[in-house]
Design a protein around this motif. Structure first.
Motif, PDB file in Angstrom:
ATOM      1  N   LEU A  24      35.611  37.136  27.076  1.00  0.00           N
ATOM      2  CA  LEU A  24      34.851  37.093  28.325  1.00  0.00           C
ATOM      3  C   LEU A  24      35.487  36.138  29.327  1.00  0.00           C
ATOM      4  O   LEU A  24      35.492  36.399  30.530  1.00  0.00           O
ATOM      5  CB  LEU A  24      33.406  36.692  28.041  1.00  0.00           C
ATOM      6  CG  LEU A  24      32.544  37.760  27.365  1.00  0.00           C
ATOM      7  CD1 LEU A  24      31.169  37.192  27.047  1.00  0.00           C
ATOM      8  CD2 LEU A  24      32.413  38.987  28.254  1.00  0.00           C
ATOM      9  N   TRP A  25      36.033  35.015  28.850  1.00  0.00           N
ATOM     10  CA  TRP A  25      36.712  34.096  29.746  1.00  0.00           C
ATOM     11  C   TRP A  25      37.926  34.760  30.381  1.00  0.00           C
ATOM     12  O   TRP A  25      38.166  34.613  31.589  1.00  0.00           O
ATOM     13  CB  TRP A  25      37.148  32.829  29.010  1.00  0.00           C
ATOM     14  CG  TRP A  25      36.120  31.753  29.042  1.00  0.00           C
ATOM     15  CD1 TRP A  25      35.386  31.303  27.989  1.00  0.00           C
ATOM     16  CD2 TRP A  25      35.689  30.998  30.172  1.00  0.00           C
ATOM     17  NE1 TRP A  25      34.541  30.316  28.407  1.00  0.00           N
ATOM     18  CE2 TRP A  25      34.703  30.104  29.740  1.00  0.00           C
ATOM     19  CE3 TRP A  25      36.048  31.001  31.522  1.00  0.00           C
ATOM     20  CZ2 TRP A  25      34.077  29.223  30.612  1.00  0.00           C
ATOM     21  CZ3 TRP A  25      35.421  30.115  32.384  1.00  0.00           C
ATOM     22  CH2 TRP A  25      34.453  29.239  31.921  1.00  0.00           C
ATOM     23  N   ILE A  27      38.443  37.978  30.847  1.00  0.00           N
ATOM     24  CA  ILE A  27      37.976  39.004  31.787  1.00  0.00           C
ATOM     25  C   ILE A  27      37.512  38.336  33.084  1.00  0.00           C
ATOM     26  O   ILE A  27      37.820  38.818  34.186  1.00  0.00           O
ATOM     27  CB  ILE A  27      36.849  39.837  31.146  1.00  0.00           C
ATOM     28  CG1 ILE A  27      37.424  40.710  30.025  1.00  0.00           C
ATOM     29  CG2 ILE A  27      36.147  40.697  32.187  1.00  0.00           C
ATOM     30  CD1 ILE A  27      36.374  41.384  29.182  1.00  0.00           C
ATOM     31  N   ALA A  28      36.808  37.216  32.990  1.00  0.00           N
ATOM     32  CA  ALA A  28      36.346  36.509  34.183  1.00  0.00           C
ATOM     33  C   ALA A  28      37.521  36.002  35.015  1.00  0.00           C
ATOM     34  O   ALA A  28      37.504  36.091  36.248  1.00  0.00           O
ATOM     35  CB  ALA A  28      35.442  35.347  33.782  1.00  0.00           C
ATOM     36  N   VAL A  29      38.556  35.496  34.362  1.00  0.00           N
ATOM     37  CA  VAL A  29      39.735  35.011  35.090  1.00  0.00           C
ATOM     38  C   VAL A  29      40.444  36.157  35.791  1.00  0.00           C
ATOM     39  O   VAL A  29      40.856  36.029  36.960  1.00  0.00           O
ATOM     40  CB  VAL A  29      40.685  34.268  34.118  1.00  0.00           C
ATOM     41  CG1 VAL A  29      42.045  34.028  34.752  1.00  0.00           C
ATOM     42  CG2 VAL A  29      40.064  32.952  33.695  1.00  0.00           C
ATOM     43  N   VAL A  31      39.112  39.057  36.802  1.00  0.00           N
ATOM     44  CA  VAL A  31      38.281  39.520  37.914  1.00  0.00           C
ATOM     45  C   VAL A  31      38.360  38.542  39.086  1.00  0.00           C
ATOM     46  O   VAL A  31      38.449  38.953  40.244  1.00  0.00           O
ATOM     47  CB  VAL A  31      36.822  39.716  37.439  1.00  0.00           C
ATOM     48  CG1 VAL A  31      35.875  39.895  38.606  1.00  0.00           C
ATOM     49  CG2 VAL A  31      36.736  40.907  36.505  1.00  0.00           C
ATOM     50  N   LEU A  32      38.354  37.252  38.803  1.00  0.00           N
ATOM     51  CA  LEU A  32      38.476  36.257  39.862  1.00  0.00           C
ATOM     52  C   LEU A  32      39.818  36.380  40.577  1.00  0.00           C
ATOM     53  O   LEU A  32      39.880  36.305  41.814  1.00  0.00           O
ATOM     54  CB  LEU A  32      38.314  34.848  39.288  1.00  0.00           C
ATOM     55  CG  LEU A  32      38.454  33.703  40.279  1.00  0.00           C
ATOM     56  CD1 LEU A  32      37.338  33.760  41.319  1.00  0.00           C
ATOM     57  CD2 LEU A  32      38.455  32.370  39.569  1.00  0.00           C
ATOM     58  N   TRP A  35      39.708  39.404  42.811  1.00  0.00           N
ATOM     59  CA  TRP A  35      38.859  39.158  43.965  1.00  0.00           C
ATOM     60  C   TRP A  35      39.588  38.301  45.004  1.00  0.00           C
ATOM     61  O   TRP A  35      39.549  38.575  46.198  1.00  0.00           O
ATOM     62  CB  TRP A  35      37.570  38.484  43.523  1.00  0.00           C
ATOM     63  CG  TRP A  35      36.643  38.208  44.660  1.00  0.00           C
ATOM     64  CD1 TRP A  35      35.838  39.100  45.301  1.00  0.00           C
ATOM     65  CD2 TRP A  35      36.436  36.943  45.304  1.00  0.00           C
ATOM     66  NE1 TRP A  35      35.136  38.462  46.294  1.00  0.00           N
ATOM     67  CE2 TRP A  35      35.488  37.144  46.321  1.00  0.00           C
ATOM     68  CE3 TRP A  35      36.965  35.671  45.106  1.00  0.00           C
ATOM     69  CZ2 TRP A  35      35.058  36.113  47.136  1.00  0.00           C
ATOM     70  CZ3 TRP A  35      36.530  34.641  45.917  1.00  0.00           C
ATOM     71  CH2 TRP A  35      35.588  34.866  46.917  1.00  0.00           C
TER      72      TRP A  35
END
Length: 53
Positions: A24-25, A27-29, A31-32, A35
């Motif tokens: 999850l970390w 994936i969050a990185v 996506v960030l 963005w």
């Protein structure tokens, strides 16, 4: 025998949770980063939003 199985089960659960949190970390990185890239590379005209929603 039962305490050994309980310890092994606990290790397996904690390893699985740790792997899920790590995934999850990442994936969050990603996506960030996407963005921020879209924010920097947005079109000059129009509303200024590079996404449709």
């Amino acid at each position: 025998m039962v305490p050994l199985l309980l310890v092994l089960l606990l290790i397996l659960i904690l390893f699985g949770a740790g792997f899920a949190v790590e995934a999850l970390w990442w994936i969050a990185v990603i996506v960030l980063a996407l963005w921020l890239l879209g924010f920097v590379a947005r079109p000059k005209g129009g509303s200024g939003r590079w996404y449709r929603w």
